[in-house]
Design an enzyme around this catalytic site. Structure first.
Site, PDB file in Angstrom:
ATOM      1  N   TYR A 196      -1.615  -0.767  11.004  1.00 61.23           N
ATOM      2  CA  TYR A 196      -1.764  -1.425   9.690  1.00 61.23           C
ATOM      3  C   TYR A 196      -0.572  -1.094   8.795  1.00 61.23           C
ATOM      4  O   TYR A 196       0.118  -1.989   8.294  1.00 61.23           O
ATOM      5  CB  TYR A 196      -3.074  -0.980   9.015  1.00 61.23           C
ATOM      6  CG  TYR A 196      -3.130  -1.288   7.529  1.00 61.23           C
ATOM      7  CD1 TYR A 196      -3.071  -2.602   7.064  1.00 61.23           C
ATOM      8  CD2 TYR A 196      -3.215  -0.267   6.571  1.00 61.23           C
ATOM      9  CE1 TYR A 196      -3.099  -2.892   5.700  1.00 61.23           C
ATOM     10  CE2 TYR A 196      -3.249  -0.542   5.214  1.00 61.23           C
ATOM     11  CZ  TYR A 196      -3.188  -1.851   4.777  1.00 61.23           C
ATOM     12  OH  TYR A 196      -3.218  -2.143   3.426  1.00 61.23           O
ATOM     13  N   THR A 224       0.820  -1.203   0.000  1.00 57.23           N
ATOM     14  CA  THR A 224       0.000   0.000   0.000  1.00 57.23           C
ATOM     15  C   THR A 224       0.863   1.266   0.000  1.00 57.23           C
ATOM     16  O   THR A 224       2.023   1.228   0.433  1.00 57.23           O
ATOM     17  CB  THR A 224      -0.906  -0.015   1.260  1.00 57.23           C
ATOM     18  OG1 THR A 224      -1.469   1.259   1.461  1.00 57.23           O
ATOM     19  CG2 THR A 224      -0.128  -0.384   2.518  1.00 57.23           C
ATOM     20  N   ASP A 225       0.266   2.381  -0.433  1.00 56.27           N
ATOM     21  CA  ASP A 225       0.963   3.673  -0.352  1.00 56.27           C
ATOM     22  C   ASP A 225       1.045   4.171   1.097  1.00 56.27           C
ATOM     23  O   ASP A 225       1.807   5.082   1.400  1.00 56.27           O
ATOM     24  CB  ASP A 225       0.280   4.721  -1.245  1.00 56.27           C
ATOM     25  CG  ASP A 225      -1.189   4.959  -0.898  1.00 56.27           C
ATOM     26  OD1 ASP A 225      -1.734   4.248  -0.023  1.00 56.27           O
ATOM     27  OD2 ASP A 225      -1.808   5.854  -1.510  1.00 56.27           O
ATOM     28  N   GLU A 226       0.256   3.537   1.980  1.00 57.64           N
ATOM     29  CA  GLU A 226       0.206   4.026   3.366  1.00 57.64           C
ATOM     30  C   GLU A 226       1.531   3.830   4.101  1.00 57.64           C
ATOM     31  O   GLU A 226       1.768   4.435   5.139  1.00 57.64           O
ATOM     32  CB  GLU A 226      -0.947   3.354   4.124  1.00 57.64           C
ATOM     33  CG  GLU A 226      -2.280   3.671   3.477  1.00 57.64           C
ATOM     34  CD  GLU A 226      -3.485   3.158   4.236  1.00 57.64           C
ATOM     35  OE1 GLU A 226      -3.457   3.146   5.472  1.00 57.64           O
ATOM     36  OE2 GLU A 226      -4.464   2.768   3.567  1.00 57.64           O
ATOM     37  N   LYS A 281       2.475  -3.446   7.227  1.00 59.72           N
ATOM     38  CA  LYS A 281       2.700  -3.577   5.779  1.00 59.72           C
ATOM     39  C   LYS A 281       4.123  -3.130   5.435  1.00 59.72           C
ATOM     40  O   LYS A 281       4.801  -3.745   4.616  1.00 59.72           O
ATOM     41  CB  LYS A 281       1.677  -2.751   4.979  1.00 59.72           C
ATOM     42  CG  LYS A 281       0.256  -3.282   4.984  1.00 59.72           C
ATOM     43  CD  LYS A 281       0.101  -4.673   4.372  1.00 59.72           C
ATOM     44  CE  LYS A 281       0.255  -4.723   2.872  1.00 59.72           C
ATOM     45  NZ  LYS A 281      -0.074  -6.059   2.322  1.00 59.72           N
TER      46      LYS A 281
HETATM   47  P1  NAD Z   1      -9.446  -7.863   2.114  1.00 61.17           P
HETATM   48  O1  NAD Z   1      -9.535  -7.685   3.590  1.00 61.17           O
HETATM   49  O2  NAD Z   1     -10.681  -7.702   1.305  1.00 61.17           O
HETATM   50  O3  NAD Z   1      -8.855  -9.309   1.786  1.00 61.17           O
HETATM   51  C1  NAD Z   1      -7.767  -9.849   2.469  1.00 61.17           C
HETATM   52  C2  NAD Z   1      -7.862 -11.365   2.426  1.00 61.17           C
HETATM   53  O4  NAD Z   1      -6.672 -11.888   3.046  1.00 61.17           O
HETATM   54  C3  NAD Z   1      -9.062 -11.919   3.222  1.00 61.17           C
HETATM   55  O5  NAD Z   1      -9.790 -12.843   2.454  1.00 61.17           O
HETATM   56  C4  NAD Z   1      -8.413 -12.571   4.434  1.00 61.17           C
HETATM   57  O6  NAD Z   1      -9.114 -13.711   4.915  1.00 61.17           O
HETATM   58  C5  NAD Z   1      -7.041 -12.951   3.898  1.00 61.17           C
HETATM   59  N1  NAD Z   1      -6.053 -13.085   4.969  1.00 61.17           N
HETATM   60  C6  NAD Z   1      -5.743 -12.163   5.922  1.00 61.17           C
HETATM   61  N2  NAD Z   1      -4.822 -12.661   6.766  1.00 61.17           N
HETATM   62  C7  NAD Z   1      -4.540 -13.921   6.337  1.00 61.17           C
HETATM   63  C8  NAD Z   1      -3.691 -14.958   6.807  1.00 61.17           C
HETATM   64  N3  NAD Z   1      -2.951 -14.811   7.913  1.00 61.17           N
HETATM   65  N4  NAD Z   1      -3.653 -16.119   6.142  1.00 61.17           N
HETATM   66  C9  NAD Z   1      -4.413 -16.306   5.029  1.00 61.17           C
HETATM   67  N5  NAD Z   1      -5.268 -15.379   4.549  1.00 61.17           N
HETATM   68  C10 NAD Z   1      -5.325 -14.194   5.197  1.00 61.17           C
HETATM   69  O7  NAD Z   1      -8.303  -6.864   1.631  1.00 61.17           O
HETATM   70  P2  NAD Z   1      -8.055  -6.232   0.191  1.00 61.17           P
HETATM   71  O8  NAD Z   1      -8.618  -4.872   0.179  1.00 61.17           O
HETATM   72  O9  NAD Z   1      -8.445  -7.196  -0.857  1.00 61.17           O
HETATM   73  O10 NAD Z   1      -6.476  -6.085   0.224  1.00 61.17           O
HETATM   74  C11 NAD Z   1      -5.639  -7.099  -0.317  1.00 61.17           C
HETATM   75  C12 NAD Z   1      -4.199  -6.641  -0.250  1.00 61.17           C
HETATM   76  O11 NAD Z   1      -4.016  -5.434  -0.986  1.00 61.17           O
HETATM   77  C13 NAD Z   1      -3.702  -6.362   1.167  1.00 61.17           C
HETATM   78  O12 NAD Z   1      -2.390  -6.869   1.274  1.00 61.17           O
HETATM   79  C14 NAD Z   1      -3.704  -4.843   1.264  1.00 61.17           C
HETATM   80  O13 NAD Z   1      -2.715  -4.382   2.161  1.00 61.17           O
HETATM   81  C15 NAD Z   1      -3.381  -4.460  -0.171  1.00 61.17           C
HETATM   82  N6  NAD Z   1      -3.906  -3.150  -0.590  1.00 61.17           N
HETATM   83  C16 NAD Z   1      -5.245  -2.865  -0.451  1.00 61.17           C
HETATM   84  C17 NAD Z   1      -5.716  -1.623  -0.893  1.00 61.17           C
HETATM   85  C18 NAD Z   1      -7.187  -1.277  -0.793  1.00 61.17           C
HETATM   86  O14 NAD Z   1      -7.561  -0.133  -1.054  1.00 61.17           O
HETATM   87  N7  NAD Z   1      -8.071  -2.214  -0.448  1.00 61.17           N
HETATM   88  C19 NAD Z   1      -4.839  -0.688  -1.442  1.00 61.17           C
HETATM   89  C20 NAD Z   1      -3.488  -1.026  -1.568  1.00 61.17           C
HETATM   90  C21 NAD Z   1      -3.029  -2.256  -1.150  1.00 61.17           C
END
Ligand code: NAD
Length: 371
Positions: free
Chosen positions: A179, A154-156, A183
Protein backbone atom coordinates in the site's frame (compact mmCIF):
# COMPACT_ATOMS: atom_id res chain seq x y z
CA UNK A 1 -10.41 29.09 12.51
CA UNK A 2 -14.15 29.49 11.87
CA UNK A 3 -13.69 32.95 10.38
CA UNK A 4 -10.83 31.72 8.21
CA UNK A 5 -12.93 28.78 7.00
CA UNK A 6 -15.78 31.09 6.04
CA UNK A 7 -13.35 32.97 3.79
CA UNK A 8 -12.10 29.66 2.35
CA UNK A 9 -15.69 28.55 1.57
CA UNK A 10 -16.30 31.85 -0.19
CA UNK A 11 -13.16 31.53 -2.29
CA UNK A 12 -13.97 27.89 -3.14
CA UNK A 13 -17.44 28.97 -4.25
CA UNK A 14 -15.72 31.05 -6.92
CA UNK A 15 -14.58 27.73 -8.41
CA UNK A 16 -17.25 26.84 -10.89
CA UNK A 17 -16.51 23.15 -10.72
CA UNK A 18 -14.63 20.90 -8.29
CA UNK A 19 -13.67 17.33 -9.13
CA UNK A 20 -13.17 14.85 -6.28
CA UNK A 21 -11.87 11.34 -6.99
CA UNK A 22 -12.72 8.64 -4.45
CA UNK A 23 -15.68 10.67 -3.19
CA UNK A 24 -17.71 7.57 -2.32
CA UNK A 25 -15.07 6.62 0.26
CA UNK A 26 -14.61 7.67 3.88
CA UNK A 27 -12.54 10.86 3.48
CA UNK A 28 -13.74 11.82 -0.02
CA UNK A 29 -17.34 11.55 1.19
CA UNK A 30 -16.65 13.88 4.13
CA UNK A 31 -15.02 16.33 1.70
CA UNK A 32 -17.95 16.28 -0.72
CA UNK A 33 -20.54 16.72 2.03
CA UNK A 34 -18.62 19.75 3.31
CA UNK A 35 -18.28 21.26 -0.17
CA UNK A 36 -21.97 20.76 -0.86
CA UNK A 37 -23.04 22.28 2.45
CA UNK A 38 -20.61 25.19 2.65
CA UNK A 39 -19.90 26.30 -0.94
CA UNK A 40 -21.91 26.91 -4.08
CA UNK A 41 -19.49 25.10 -6.43
CA UNK A 42 -20.56 22.23 -8.69
CA UNK A 43 -19.13 18.91 -7.49
CA UNK A 44 -18.19 15.92 -9.65
CA UNK A 45 -17.34 12.64 -7.93
CA UNK A 46 -15.24 10.12 -9.88
CA UNK A 47 -15.37 6.76 -8.12
CA UNK A 48 -15.26 3.17 -9.29
CA UNK A 49 -17.71 2.39 -6.44
CA UNK A 50 -15.58 -0.35 -4.92
CA UNK A 51 -16.05 -2.46 -1.79
CA UNK A 52 -15.58 0.49 0.63
CA UNK A 53 -17.84 2.93 -1.22
CA UNK A 54 -21.17 4.36 -0.20
CA UNK A 55 -23.16 7.25 -1.63
CA UNK A 56 -25.85 7.20 1.07
CA UNK A 57 -24.60 10.19 3.06
CA UNK A 58 -24.04 12.29 -0.09
CA UNK A 59 -27.57 11.44 -1.25
CA UNK A 60 -28.89 12.61 2.12
CA UNK A 61 -27.23 16.02 1.69
CA UNK A 62 -28.47 16.26 -1.91
CA UNK A 63 -32.01 15.51 -0.78
CA UNK A 64 -31.81 18.24 1.86
CA UNK A 65 -30.57 20.73 -0.74
CA UNK A 66 -33.43 19.78 -3.09
CA UNK A 67 -33.22 20.97 -6.70
CA UNK A 68 -30.01 22.93 -5.94
CA UNK A 69 -28.40 19.65 -4.80
CA UNK A 70 -29.27 17.69 -7.94
CA UNK A 71 -28.04 20.55 -10.10
CA UNK A 72 -24.75 20.86 -8.25
CA UNK A 73 -23.68 17.22 -7.80
CA UNK A 74 -22.82 14.40 -10.25
CA UNK A 75 -21.42 10.90 -9.64
CA UNK A 76 -19.24 9.56 -12.46
CA UNK A 77 -18.77 5.81 -12.01
CA UNK A 78 -15.29 5.53 -13.47
CA UNK A 79 -12.27 3.36 -12.79
CA UNK A 80 -9.19 5.58 -12.99
CA UNK A 81 -7.22 2.59 -14.21
CA UNK A 82 -9.16 3.05 -17.47
CA UNK A 83 -7.49 5.79 -19.54
CA UNK A 84 -10.42 6.56 -21.85
CA UNK A 85 -13.04 6.72 -19.06
CA UNK A 86 -10.75 9.02 -17.07
CA UNK A 87 -10.22 11.36 -20.02
CA UNK A 88 -13.96 11.62 -20.67
CA UNK A 89 -14.78 12.17 -16.99
CA UNK A 90 -12.34 15.08 -16.67
CA UNK A 91 -13.77 16.73 -19.77
CA UNK A 92 -17.30 16.29 -18.42
CA UNK A 93 -16.39 17.76 -15.03
CA UNK A 94 -14.51 20.69 -16.59
CA UNK A 95 -12.90 21.37 -13.17
CA UNK A 96 -11.19 24.41 -11.67
CA UNK A 97 -9.84 22.27 -8.84
CA UNK A 98 -9.15 18.54 -8.42
CA UNK A 99 -8.89 16.62 -5.13
CA UNK A 100 -7.43 13.19 -5.93
CA UNK A 101 -8.33 10.75 -3.14
CA UNK A 102 -9.24 7.59 -5.08
CA UNK A 103 -6.99 4.76 -3.96
CA UNK A 104 -7.01 1.29 -2.56
CA UNK A 105 -6.30 2.12 1.05
CA UNK A 106 -6.00 -0.93 3.34
CA UNK A 107 -2.53 -2.32 4.12
CA UNK A 108 -3.82 -5.87 4.77
CA UNK A 109 -5.63 -5.91 1.42
CA UNK A 110 -2.39 -4.73 -0.28
CA UNK A 111 -0.62 -7.78 1.17
CA UNK A 112 -3.48 -10.00 -0.01
CA UNK A 113 -3.86 -8.54 -3.55
CA UNK A 114 -1.06 -6.08 -4.43
CA UNK A 115 -1.94 -5.87 -8.13
CA UNK A 116 -5.18 -3.99 -7.38
CA UNK A 117 -3.08 -1.40 -5.55
CA UNK A 118 -0.71 -0.93 -8.47
CA UNK A 119 -3.66 -0.55 -10.85
CA UNK A 120 -5.59 2.00 -8.77
CA UNK A 121 -2.86 3.88 -6.96
CA UNK A 122 -0.13 4.00 -9.62
CA UNK A 123 -1.84 3.57 -13.01
CA UNK A 124 -4.94 5.39 -11.75
CA UNK A 125 -2.84 8.34 -10.59
CA UNK A 126 -0.86 8.31 -13.84
CA UNK A 127 -4.10 8.41 -15.87
CA UNK A 128 -5.58 11.29 -13.95
CA UNK A 129 -2.31 13.23 -14.07
CA UNK A 130 -1.84 12.73 -17.79
CA UNK A 131 -5.41 13.75 -18.60
CA UNK A 132 -5.43 16.61 -16.10
CA UNK A 133 -2.32 18.02 -17.75
CA UNK A 134 -3.84 17.96 -21.25
CA UNK A 135 -6.99 19.53 -19.82
CA UNK A 136 -5.00 22.15 -17.85
CA UNK A 137 -2.91 23.12 -20.90
CA UNK A 138 -6.12 23.84 -22.84
CA UNK A 139 -7.71 26.04 -20.17
CA UNK A 140 -8.13 29.75 -20.90
CA UNK A 141 -5.57 31.98 -19.12
CA UNK A 142 -7.91 33.23 -16.37
CA UNK A 143 -8.92 29.69 -15.30
CA UNK A 144 -5.40 28.29 -15.74
CA UNK A 145 -3.88 30.69 -13.22
CA UNK A 146 -6.21 29.45 -10.44
CA UNK A 147 -6.23 25.72 -11.27
CA UNK A 148 -4.87 23.29 -8.65
CA UNK A 149 -4.45 19.52 -8.39
CA UNK A 150 -4.34 18.18 -4.82
CA UNK A 151 -3.05 14.65 -4.28
CA UNK A 152 -4.13 13.18 -0.96
CA UNK A 153 -1.48 10.84 0.44
CA UNK A 154 -0.39 9.25 3.66
CA UNK A 155 2.39 9.45 6.26
CA UNK A 156 3.00 5.74 5.62
CA UNK A 157 5.19 6.66 2.61
CA UNK A 158 7.93 7.61 5.11
CA UNK A 159 8.10 4.10 6.56
CA UNK A 160 8.37 3.42 10.27
CA UNK A 161 9.71 5.51 13.17
CA UNK A 162 11.40 4.26 16.32
CA UNK A 163 10.25 5.44 19.74
CA UNK A 164 11.34 9.05 19.09
CA UNK A 165 11.32 11.58 16.23
CA UNK A 166 8.65 12.72 13.78
CA UNK A 167 8.05 12.71 10.04
CA UNK A 168 8.14 16.06 8.28
CA UNK A 169 8.19 17.27 4.67
CA UNK A 170 11.95 16.59 4.44
CA UNK A 171 11.76 12.99 5.66
CA UNK A 172 13.06 10.36 3.27
CA UNK A 173 10.56 8.11 1.55
CA UNK A 174 10.89 4.54 2.82
CA UNK A 175 7.58 2.74 2.22
CA UNK A 176 7.36 -0.73 3.76
CA UNK A 177 4.01 -2.21 2.59
CA UNK A 178 2.61 -2.66 -0.93
CA UNK A 179 0.00 0.00 0.00
CA UNK A 180 2.54 2.60 1.09
CA UNK A 181 4.86 1.72 -1.81
CA UNK A 182 2.08 2.44 -4.32
CA UNK A 183 1.16 5.67 -2.53
CA UNK A 184 4.84 6.68 -2.53
CA UNK A 185 5.00 5.96 -6.27
CA UNK A 186 1.90 8.11 -6.84
CA UNK A 187 3.41 10.97 -4.79
CA UNK A 188 6.55 10.84 -6.95
CA UNK A 189 4.46 10.86 -10.12
CA UNK A 190 2.55 13.93 -8.91
CA UNK A 191 5.78 15.76 -8.01
CA UNK A 192 7.28 14.91 -11.39
CA UNK A 193 4.20 16.29 -13.19
CA UNK A 194 4.76 19.55 -11.30
CA UNK A 195 8.51 19.77 -11.94
CA UNK A 196 8.54 18.47 -15.53
CA UNK A 197 5.22 19.60 -16.99
CA UNK A 198 4.21 22.47 -14.73
CA UNK A 199 0.94 20.95 -13.46
CA UNK A 200 0.13 23.05 -10.35
CA UNK A 201 -0.07 20.14 -7.93
CA UNK A 202 0.31 19.74 -4.17
CA UNK A 203 0.62 16.65 -1.98
CA UNK A 204 -0.72 16.07 1.54
CA UNK A 205 0.79 13.34 3.75
CA UNK A 206 -1.67 12.70 6.52
CA UNK A 207 -1.76 10.41 9.56
CA UNK A 208 -4.53 7.88 10.43
CA UNK A 209 -8.06 9.30 10.20
CA UNK A 210 -11.05 8.31 12.31
CA UNK A 211 -14.69 9.32 12.27
CA UNK A 212 -18.15 8.16 11.18
CA UNK A 213 -18.64 6.16 7.95
CA UNK A 214 -15.24 4.47 7.78
CA UNK A 215 -15.42 1.02 6.19
CA UNK A 216 -15.54 -1.60 8.97
CA UNK A 217 -12.27 -3.33 8.05
CA UNK A 218 -10.25 -0.45 9.57
CA UNK A 219 -9.09 -0.57 13.21
CA UNK A 220 -11.58 1.64 15.06
CA UNK A 221 -14.79 0.40 13.35
CA UNK A 222 -13.53 -3.19 13.72
CA UNK A 223 -13.13 -2.70 17.46
CA UNK A 224 -16.64 -1.20 17.78
CA UNK A 225 -18.39 -3.75 15.57
CA UNK A 226 -16.69 -6.83 17.03
CA UNK A 227 -17.28 -5.61 20.58
CA UNK A 228 -21.01 -5.03 20.18
CA UNK A 229 -21.39 -8.33 18.34
CA UNK A 230 -19.50 -10.15 21.14
CA UNK A 231 -16.80 -11.29 18.70
CA UNK A 232 -13.07 -11.45 19.53
CA UNK A 233 -11.38 -8.08 18.87
CA UNK A 234 -8.19 -8.87 16.93
CA UNK A 235 -5.09 -6.89 17.95
CA UNK A 236 -1.99 -7.53 15.85
CA UNK A 237 1.20 -8.69 17.59
CA UNK A 238 1.70 -7.19 21.05
CA UNK A 239 -0.54 -4.18 20.30
CA UNK A 240 2.27 -1.70 20.96
CA UNK A 241 2.43 -0.29 17.41
CA UNK A 242 1.69 3.44 17.49
CA UNK A 243 -0.43 5.56 15.16
CA UNK A 244 -1.12 9.31 15.22
CA UNK A 245 -4.92 9.81 15.04
CA UNK A 246 -6.70 12.72 13.35
CA UNK A 247 -10.45 13.37 13.21
CA UNK A 248 -11.56 13.27 9.57
CA UNK A 249 -13.12 16.79 9.68
CA UNK A 250 -9.73 18.20 10.74
CA UNK A 251 -8.22 16.52 7.66
CA UNK A 252 -10.90 18.16 5.49
CA UNK A 253 -10.06 21.59 6.98
CA UNK A 254 -6.42 21.04 6.03
CA UNK A 255 -7.29 20.02 2.46
CA UNK A 256 -9.57 23.04 1.95
CA UNK A 257 -6.85 25.39 3.20
CA UNK A 258 -4.32 23.73 0.90
CA UNK A 259 -6.69 24.11 -2.05
CA UNK A 260 -6.97 27.85 -1.54
CA UNK A 261 -3.69 28.92 0.07
CA UNK A 262 -1.24 26.07 -0.60
CA UNK A 263 1.73 26.67 -2.88
CA UNK A 264 1.97 24.39 -5.95
CA UNK A 265 4.92 22.03 -5.67
CA UNK A 266 4.53 21.77 -1.88
CA UNK A 267 4.00 18.80 0.39
CA UNK A 268 2.22 19.28 3.70
CA UNK A 269 2.44 16.80 6.58
CA UNK A 270 -0.83 16.65 8.53
CA UNK A 271 -1.10 14.99 11.94
CA UNK A 272 -3.41 14.96 14.92
CA UNK A 273 -0.72 15.01 17.61
CA UNK A 274 -2.65 12.12 19.20
CA UNK A 275 -0.24 9.19 19.18
CA UNK A 276 -1.71 6.05 20.67
CA UNK A 277 -0.70 2.40 20.70
CA UNK A 278 -3.22 0.05 19.10
CA UNK A 279 -3.88 -1.67 22.42
CA UNK A 280 -4.50 1.66 24.16
CA UNK A 281 -6.93 2.85 21.52
CA UNK A 282 -8.69 -0.50 21.72
CA UNK A 283 -9.04 -0.27 25.51
CA UNK A 284 -10.24 3.34 25.20
CA UNK A 285 -12.99 2.36 22.74
CA UNK A 286 -13.98 -0.64 24.90
CA UNK A 287 -14.19 1.51 28.05
CA UNK A 288 -16.37 4.09 26.28
CA UNK A 289 -18.62 1.29 24.99
CA UNK A 290 -18.95 -0.06 28.55
CA UNK A 291 -20.67 3.25 29.42
CA UNK A 292 -22.56 3.78 26.16
CA UNK A 293 -23.87 0.23 25.71
CA UNK A 294 -23.39 -1.67 29.00
CA UNK A 295 -22.94 -5.42 28.65
CA UNK A 296 -22.70 -8.30 31.13
CA UNK A 297 -18.88 -8.35 30.83
CA UNK A 298 -16.38 -5.56 30.00
CA UNK A 299 -15.83 -5.34 26.25
CA UNK A 300 -12.05 -5.35 26.77
CA UNK A 301 -12.31 -9.03 27.77
CA UNK A 302 -12.90 -9.71 24.03
CA UNK A 303 -9.41 -8.46 23.08
CA UNK A 304 -7.58 -11.23 21.21
CA UNK A 305 -3.87 -10.87 20.40
CA UNK A 306 -3.35 -12.43 16.94
CA UNK A 307 -0.34 -12.98 14.66
CA UNK A 308 1.29 -9.71 13.72
CA UNK A 309 0.83 -8.08 10.29
CA UNK A 310 3.79 -9.00 8.02
CA UNK A 311 6.21 -6.03 7.94
CA UNK A 312 4.08 -4.11 10.48
CA UNK A 313 5.37 -0.52 10.81
CA UNK A 314 6.09 0.24 14.48
CA UNK A 315 5.27 3.93 14.75
CA UNK A 316 4.06 6.93 12.75
CA UNK A 317 4.34 10.43 14.22
CA UNK A 318 3.88 13.74 12.42
CA UNK A 319 5.42 17.17 12.82
CA UNK A 320 2.75 19.53 11.40
CA UNK A 321 4.78 22.72 11.89
CA UNK A 322 4.90 23.66 8.18
CA UNK A 323 1.15 23.57 7.54
CA UNK A 324 0.62 25.55 10.75
CA UNK A 325 3.20 28.17 9.76
CA UNK A 326 2.23 28.43 6.06
CA UNK A 327 -1.55 27.95 6.18
CA UNK A 328 -2.49 28.42 9.85
CA UNK A 329 -3.89 24.87 10.10
CA UNK A 330 -4.04 22.96 13.34
CA UNK A 331 -6.42 20.27 14.59
CA UNK A 332 -9.45 21.79 16.34
CA UNK A 333 -11.46 18.66 17.18
CA UNK A 334 -10.74 17.18 20.59
CA UNK A 335 -9.84 13.47 20.54
CA UNK A 336 -11.86 12.36 23.60
CA UNK A 337 -15.00 14.09 22.34
CA UNK A 338 -14.80 12.98 18.70
CA UNK A 339 -13.87 9.35 19.42
CA UNK A 340 -16.99 9.16 21.62
CA UNK A 341 -19.10 10.79 18.89
CA UNK A 342 -17.69 8.30 16.37
CA UNK A 343 -18.67 5.35 18.57
CA UNK A 344 -22.17 6.80 19.08
CA UNK A 345 -22.49 7.22 15.30
CA UNK A 346 -21.70 3.53 14.74
CA UNK A 347 -24.12 2.48 17.48
CA UNK A 348 -26.90 4.53 15.91
CA UNK A 349 -26.14 3.57 12.31
CA UNK A 350 -26.02 -0.21 12.37
CA UNK A 351 -28.20 -0.24 9.22
CA UNK A 352 -25.50 1.65 7.31
CA UNK A 353 -22.81 -0.72 8.60
CA UNK A 354 -24.77 -3.88 7.81
CA UNK A 355 -25.67 -2.60 4.35
CA UNK A 356 -22.10 -1.62 3.35
CA UNK A 357 -20.72 -4.93 4.71
CA UNK A 358 -23.33 -6.93 2.82
CA UNK A 359 -22.74 -5.02 -0.42
CA UNK A 360 -18.95 -5.44 -0.15
CA UNK A 361 -19.01 -9.18 0.47
CA UNK A 362 -16.56 -8.68 3.37
CA UNK A 363 -17.21 -11.16 6.17
CA UNK A 364 -14.78 -9.84 8.76
CA UNK A 365 -12.14 -12.40 7.81
CA UNK A 366 -8.44 -11.76 8.51
CA UNK A 367 -6.74 -10.47 5.36
CA UNK A 368 -3.07 -10.25 4.47
CA UNK A 369 -1.48 -13.15 6.33
CA UNK A 370 1.30 -15.05 4.64
CA UNK A 371 0.90 -18.78 4.06
P1 NAD B 1 -11.66 4.53 1.18
O1 NAD B 1 -11.23 3.14 0.85
O2 NAD B 1 -12.73 4.72 2.19
O3 NAD B 1 -12.13 5.27 -0.16
C1 NAD B 1 -11.42 5.18 -1.35
C2 NAD B 1 -12.38 5.39 -2.51
O4 NAD B 1 -11.61 5.40 -3.72
C3 NAD B 1 -13.42 4.26 -2.65
O5 NAD B 1 -14.72 4.78 -2.77
C4 NAD B 1 -12.97 3.53 -3.91
O6 NAD B 1 -14.05 2.96 -4.65
C5 NAD B 1 -12.28 4.63 -4.69
N1 NAD B 1 -11.31 4.10 -5.65
C6 NAD B 1 -10.28 3.24 -5.39
N2 NAD B 1 -9.64 2.93 -6.53
C7 NAD B 1 -10.27 3.61 -7.53
C8 NAD B 1 -10.09 3.68 -8.94
N3 NAD B 1 -9.14 2.97 -9.56
N4 NAD B 1 -10.91 4.46 -9.66
C9 NAD B 1 -11.90 5.17 -9.05
N5 NAD B 1 -12.15 5.12 -7.73
C10 NAD B 1 -11.33 4.35 -6.97
O7 NAD B 1 -10.33 5.30 1.59
P2 NAD B 1 -10.15 6.61 2.48
O8 NAD B 1 -9.80 6.19 3.85
O9 NAD B 1 -11.29 7.52 2.26
O10 NAD B 1 -8.84 7.21 1.83
C11 NAD B 1 -8.93 8.19 0.79
C12 NAD B 1 -7.53 8.66 0.44
O11 NAD B 1 -6.89 9.23 1.58
C13 NAD B 1 -6.61 7.55 -0.07
O12 NAD B 1 -5.87 8.07 -1.15
C14 NAD B 1 -5.71 7.25 1.12
O13 NAD B 1 -4.44 6.79 0.70
C15 NAD B 1 -5.62 8.62 1.77
N6 NAD B 1 -5.38 8.60 3.22
C16 NAD B 1 -6.21 7.88 4.05
C17 NAD B 1 -5.97 7.91 5.43
C18 NAD B 1 -6.88 7.16 6.38
O14 NAD B 1 -6.57 7.08 7.58
N7 NAD B 1 -8.01 6.62 5.94
C19 NAD B 1 -4.90 8.63 5.95
C20 NAD B 1 -4.08 9.36 5.07
C21 NAD B 1 -4.33 9.34 3.71
Amino acid sequence: MDLKLKKIYKLLSDNKSILVTGGAGFIGGALIRRLLKETTAKIFNIDKLGYSSSLISIDQVINKLGLEGTKRYTTLKVNLANQKETEEAILEANPDLIFHLAAESHVDRSIESPRKFLESNIIGTFNILENSLIYFNNLPKNRKSNFKFLHISTDEVYGSLGKSGFFNENSNYKPMSPYSATKAASDHLVDSWFHTFGLPSLVSNCSNNYGPRQFPDKLIPTIIMNAINSKPIPIYGNGLNIRDWLFVEDHINALLLMAVKGKPGSHYCIGGGEEKSNINICKKVCNLLDDLKPHKFPYSSLIDFVDDRPGHDFRYGIDSTLIFKDLGWQPIFEFNKTIKETIIWYLKNQDWVNFIIQESGYKGERLGILN
